[in-house]
Design an enzyme around this catalytic site. Structure first.
Site, PDB file in Angstrom:
ATOM      1  N   SER A  27      34.763  27.750  30.538  1.00 36.19           N
ATOM      2  CA  SER A  27      34.021  26.532  31.639  1.00 36.19           C
ATOM      3  C   SER A  27      34.941  25.807  30.759  1.00 36.19           C
ATOM      4  O   SER A  27      35.064  24.741  31.645  1.00 36.19           O
ATOM      5  CB  SER A  27      32.165  26.067  31.509  1.00 36.19           C
ATOM      6  OG  SER A  27      31.724  27.319  31.965  1.00 36.19           O
ATOM      7  N   THR A  28      35.477  25.685  29.899  1.00 41.36           N
ATOM      8  CA  THR A  28      36.055  24.057  29.448  1.00 41.36           C
ATOM      9  C   THR A  28      37.731  24.185  28.199  1.00 41.36           C
ATOM     10  O   THR A  28      37.655  25.783  28.585  1.00 41.36           O
ATOM     11  CB  THR A  28      35.199  23.561  28.261  1.00 41.36           C
ATOM     12  OG1 THR A  28      34.277  23.616  27.742  1.00 41.36           O
ATOM     13  CG2 THR A  28      34.014  22.408  29.186  1.00 41.36           C
TER      14      THR A  28
END
Length: 159
Positions: free
Chosen positions: A10-11
């Site tokens: 996600s990041t």
């Protein structure tokens, strides 16, 4: 069996419990342990699992429709989608393309009713986990704002 792998974070990789590289390494080892499986394609995204508008996911689905691989393998179901609706849509597209789906860490066979139920349950848990994380982030922002250390009037993001 021509196998494609899909990885997602996600990041930034530094703060992920299972980085893209770690997912790919584990998936490669899983493929090597299966007789007749050959890694033929790799797809990887760096964005939220709640949206289906991911470049590499869409490329994987397009290649599935073109019969460029026989099985899509992920490390965990939540790497594919954190939305029950999104997961169902992806699995339906793979099914129409006659591409199998497997998770390297979660044993289920989507070719059986029990296996389809299990993957749907995993999708429910992935969606719940995402919603819980969003709530925690919002609560943290609100606490920080109340102490005067953050944005005032932080709004709850759409789910």
């Amino acid at each position: 069996m021509r196998v494609a792998i899909y990885t997602r974070i996600s990041t930034d990789e530094e703060h992920q419990p299972c980085s893209l590289e770690a997912q790919e390494t584990r998936l490669g080892a899983y493929i090597a342990s299966q007789d007749g499986w050959e890694l033929t394609r790799r797809y990887s995204d760096r964005m939220t699992g709640s949206a289906l508008e991911r470049l590499e996911l869409q490329r994987a689905l397009g290649d599935a429709r073109l019969h460029r691989f026989d099985l899509l393998l992920v490390y965990r179901v939540d790497r594919l989608s954190r939305s029950v609706r999104g997961l169902a849509q992806i699995l339906e597209e793979l099914d129409h393309a006659r591409v199998l789906f497997r998770s390297a860490t979660e044993p289920f066979d989507t070719g059986t009713p029990a296996g389809r139920m299990m993957v749907q349950m995993l999708g429910v848990f992935a969606e719940f986990e995402r919603a819980t994380m969003v709530d925690r982030v919002i609560a943290g922002m609100e606490r920080k704002a109340a102490r005067g250390g953050g944005r005032r009037g932080a709004r709850r993001p759409a789910r």
